[in-house]
Design an enzyme around this catalytic site. Structure first.
Site, PDB file in Angstrom:
ATOM      1  N   LYS A   1       3.947  -2.436   1.136  1.00 22.21           N
ATOM      2  CA  LYS A   1       4.539  -2.260  -0.148  1.00 22.21           C
ATOM      3  C   LYS A   1       4.217  -3.672  -1.026  1.00 22.21           C
ATOM      4  CE  LYS A   1       6.560   1.637   1.292  1.00 22.21           C
ATOM      5  NZ  LYS A   1       5.439   2.116   2.223  1.00 22.21           N
TER       6      LYS A   1
ATOM      7  N   ASP B   1      -3.319   4.073   5.333  1.00 21.90           N
ATOM      8  CA  ASP B   1      -2.374   4.728   5.164  1.00 21.90           C
ATOM      9  C   ASP B   1      -2.680   6.188   5.117  1.00 21.90           C
ATOM     10  OD1 ASP B   1       0.040   6.412   4.612  1.00 21.90           O
ATOM     11  OD2 ASP B   1       0.822   5.246   3.027  1.00 21.90           O
TER      12      ASP B   1
ATOM     13  N   TYR C   1      -2.745   6.308  -9.750  1.00 21.94           N
ATOM     14  CA  TYR C   1      -2.044   5.757  -8.634  1.00 21.94           C
ATOM     15  C   TYR C   1      -2.185   6.612  -7.426  1.00 21.94           C
ATOM     16  CZ  TYR C   1       1.951   4.393  -5.682  1.00 21.94           C
ATOM     17  OH  TYR C   1       2.775   4.256  -4.733  1.00 21.94           O
TER      18      TYR C   1
ATOM     19  N   LYS D   1       0.041   1.910  -2.600  1.00 24.80           N
ATOM     20  CA  LYS D   1      -0.162   0.443  -2.753  1.00 24.80           C
ATOM     21  C   LYS D   1      -1.011   0.074  -1.758  1.00 24.80           C
ATOM     22  CE  LYS D   1       1.377  -2.079  -6.091  1.00 24.80           C
ATOM     23  NZ  LYS D   1       0.245  -2.367  -7.000  1.00 24.80           N
TER      24      LYS D   1
ATOM     25  N   GLN E   1      -3.913  10.014   2.616  1.00 32.32           N
ATOM     26  CA  GLN E   1      -3.429   9.239   1.146  1.00 32.32           C
ATOM     27  C   GLN E   1      -4.402   8.295   0.788  1.00 32.32           C
ATOM     28  OE1 GLN E   1       0.724   7.409   0.229  1.00 32.32           O
ATOM     29  NE2 GLN E   1      -0.210   5.481   0.503  1.00 32.32           N
TER      30      GLN E   1
ATOM     31  N   GLY F   1     -22.183   4.212   4.312  1.00 30.43           N
ATOM     32  CA  GLY F   1     -22.507   3.102   4.607  1.00 30.43           C
ATOM     33  C   GLY F   1     -21.661   2.013   4.727  1.00 30.43           C
ATOM     34  N   ASN F   2     -20.589   1.813   4.199  1.00 26.91           N
ATOM     35  CA  ASN F   2     -19.656   0.763   4.192  1.00 26.91           C
ATOM     36  C   ASN F   2     -18.270   1.189   3.776  1.00 26.91           C
ATOM     37  OD1 ASN F   2     -18.099  -1.722   3.644  1.00 26.91           O
ATOM     38  ND2 ASN F   2     -19.727  -2.688   3.791  1.00 26.91           N
TER      39      ASN F   2
ATOM     40  N   SER G   1      -7.354 -26.748  16.156  1.00 24.85           N
ATOM     41  CA  SER G   1      -8.309 -27.799  16.030  1.00 24.85           C
ATOM     42  C   SER G   1      -9.391 -27.729  14.849  1.00 24.85           C
ATOM     43  CB  SER G   1      -9.075 -27.830  17.482  1.00 24.85           C
ATOM     44  OG  SER G   1      -9.394 -26.514  17.841  1.00 24.85           O
TER      45      SER G   1
HETATM   46  P1  13P Z   1       2.607   3.248   0.265  1.00 25.83           P
HETATM   47  O1  13P Z   1       1.858   2.521  -0.655  1.00 25.83           O
HETATM   48  O2  13P Z   1       2.963   2.289   1.563  1.00 25.83           O
HETATM   49  O3  13P Z   1       2.399   4.437   0.605  1.00 25.83           O
HETATM   50  O4  13P Z   1       4.177   3.267  -0.736  1.00 25.83           O
HETATM   51  C1  13P Z   1       4.152   4.228  -1.520  1.00 25.83           C
HETATM   52  C2  13P Z   1       5.309   4.207  -2.458  1.00 25.83           C
HETATM   53  O5  13P Z   1       5.665   4.525  -3.623  1.00 25.83           O
HETATM   54  C3  13P Z   1       6.606   3.737  -1.958  1.00 25.83           C
HETATM   55  O6  13P Z   1       7.753   3.721  -2.678  1.00 25.83           O
HETATM   56 MG    MG Z   2       2.469   5.847   2.197  1.00 31.48          MG
HETATM   57 MG    MG Z   3       1.935   1.472   2.951  1.00 29.54          MG
END
Ligand code: 13P
Ligand code: MG
Ligand code: MG
Ligand code: 13P
Length: 363
Positions: free
Chosen positions: A133, A11, A229, A232, A95, A104-105, A243
Site C-alpha cells: 500500500k 500482486d 490505475y 499500487k 493484477q 527479455g526483461n 563492515s
Molecule cells: P494493492 O495495490 O495492494 O492491490 O491495493 C489496492 C487498493 O486499492 C487497496 O485499497
Molecule cells: Mg491487490
Molecule cells: Mg499490494
C-alpha cells in the site's frame, strides 16, 4: 564468483480483497522455486508476502537483469495466476501482470524488482524490505536516513569505512532520466529531488570509496506503464549491512519514525508507514495502514541463510502504536487533502464526471 540477490514481486491475487496472499499461492511459488534450485538455475530462495504482494527472494550466479531468471519469475507469476488465483477467484487475479508476452526483461511488465550482484565479503549480512500500500518513493526518506543522516547512522561519523559517504542514483520516473548525487556535499540537491517521492525515486546507493553496491530498490510505477490505475506499486528494497555499510541496527533505526507515505486506500491516500513482523503482514484498517516487513539474511557461498524477522521486536511496538495514532488523526480528514492525495497523484478520480455534471448548473 559474484552472487546475485534478486527480489521479484507481484500482486497476482488477494485473499479477501487486498488484505493478504493465501497459502495456496505461497505453496505454488515455493514448489516452483524448489524445482529451479534442482535444475541449478537458482541457488536458494525464500518465499513470503507483504500484504497482498507475493515476494520471491532468491540467489543465483547469473547477474542482474538476466533473461532466464526474469523469465522464470514471469512464468511463475503467470502460471500461478492461471492455476491458483483464477481458480480460487482471488481478488484482482493477475493484477500486476500488465503485458501478455515476455520480452527479455521483467522490468516494465508490472512486477517489481530489486537486484544486486556482489563479490561476497568474509561475511555478508543483508536486509530485505517489502512494502504494501505504498509507492517506490516511500524508501527515499528511509534510504536518506540510513546512508546520509549522521543522526541516524553513527558510522557515517565514527567509522572510517563509511566516512567518505555514498552515491545516490535517483530516477525521474516521469522522464526516465537518472541523476547521480554524492553525500555529504550534494545533500541539499539530493533532498530537493527526493522530497518529491512520487516522481524522484532512489534506485541505487553505492559506496563512494570503492563503488560497491550498498542498496537497490524497485522503481516500478504501474500506472505509468499501464496508463491507468491498476493497483499500487508496493516496492521492495535490498540493503547491505556491516563492515563498510550501515550496521543492521542503523538500517533498522531509520524505521523508528513512521513517516507519511502515499498509496493507502485505493492508491489515493497518505498514511503512516508501519514496520511490522511477518505475522502482521496483512492490511486491515482502511486497507492499511501502509506497512513494511523486513527480513535479515546472511549471503553465504551463493546461498541465503536465514531469515530473521527484523521488526519482530518490542523496540518497534511503540512505533506501531505511533503509526496507529497518526492513522487515527489523518483518517479524520476523510476526503480532504493532504490525507487524500492531490488530483495529479490520485490513482482514480470522479472529478471529471463531477465537473461535467456541475457544468450544467453553472451560472
Ligand atoms: P494493492 O495495490 O495492494 O492491490 O491495493 C489496492 C487498493 O486499492 C487497496 O485499497
Ligand atoms: Mg491487490
Ligand atoms: Mg499490494
Ligand atoms: P560487532 O563489534 O559485534 O561486530 O558490532 C559492531 C557493530 O556495528 C554494532 O553496531
Amino acid at each position: 564468483m559474484k552472487t546475485t540477490v534478486s527480489v521479484i514481486k507481484a500482486d497476482i491475487g488477494g485473499l479477501a480483497g487486498h488484505v493478504t496472499v493465501p497459502k495456496e499461492l505461497l505453496e505454488f511459488a515455493e514448489k516452483r522455486l524448489r524445482e529451479n534450485v534442482e535444475t541449478g538455475l537458482i541457488n536458494s530462495f525464500y518465499v513470503t508476502h507483504a500484504g497482498d504482494d507475493l515476494e520471491l527472494i532468491f540467489t543465483h550466479f547469473k547477474g542482474v537483469d538476466n533473461e532466464e531468471i526474469h523469465k522464470m519469475a514471469w512464468d511463475l507469476f503467470k502460471d500461478a495466476t492461471e492455476k491458483v488465483s483464477k481458480k480460487l477467484k482471488l481478488y484482482g487475479a493477475g493484477q500486476d501482470l500488465l503485458r501478455d508476452a515476455f520480452s527479455g526483461n521483467i522490468r516494465g511488465m508490472g512486477p517489481g524488482l530489486a537486484e544486486m550482484e556482489f563479490e561476497e565479503r568474509k561475511s555478508d549480512p543483508i536486509a530485505i524490505f517489502m512494502a504494501d500500500k505504498t509507492e517506490p518513493g516511500a524508501w527515499n526518506i528511509y534510504l536518506y536516513k540510513m546512508f546520509a543522516d549522521p543522526f541516524n547512522t553513527a558510522g557515517l561519523v565514527i567509522d572510517p569505512k563509511l566516512h567518505d559517504g555514498f552515491t545516490f542514483t535517483v530516477l525521474d520516473v516521469v522522464e526516465g532520466k537518472e541523476y547521480k548525487m554524492n553525500s555529504p556535499e550534494d545533500i541539499y540537491d539530493l533532498l530537493a529531488l527526493i522530497g518529491t517521492p512520487s516522481r524522484y525515486v532512489i534506485k541505487y546507493v553505492h559506496r563512494r570509496s570503492d563503488g560497491e553496491i550498498a542498496a537497490a530498490a524497485s522503481t516500478t510505477r504501474l500506472s505509468l506503464i499501464a496508463g491507468r490505475y491498476v493497483g499500487k506499486d508496493d516496492p521492495v528494497l535490498i540493503v547491505r549491512s556491516q563492515s563498510g555499510f550501515p550496521a543492521m541496527g542503523e538500517i533498522l533505526e531509520a524505521f523508528s519514525t513512521p513517516y507519511l507515505v502515499a498509496g493507502w486506500m485505493r492508491g489515493s491516500h497518505t498514511g503512516p508507514f508501519m514496520p511490522v513482523p511477518l505475522r502482521y503482514s496483512k492490511v486491515a484498517r482502511f486497507d492499511g495502514p501502509p506497512r513494511v516487513v523486513g527480513l535479515g539474511f546472511q549471503v553465504t557461498d551463493g546461498k541465503l541463510i536465514g531469515p530473521v524477522d527484523l521488526f519482530d521486536d518490542p523496540s518497534f511496538e511503540h512505533v506501531r502504536m505511533m503509526a496507529a495514532r497518526i492513522a487515527d488523526y489523518i483518517r479524520r480528514h476523510g476526503p480532504f487533502m493532504p490525507h487524500r492525495l492531490g488530483p495529479e497523484e490520485m490513482e482514480y478520480t470522479t472529478l471529471p464526471q463531477v465537473l461535467e455534471k456541475l457544468r450544467k448548473r453553472m451560472e
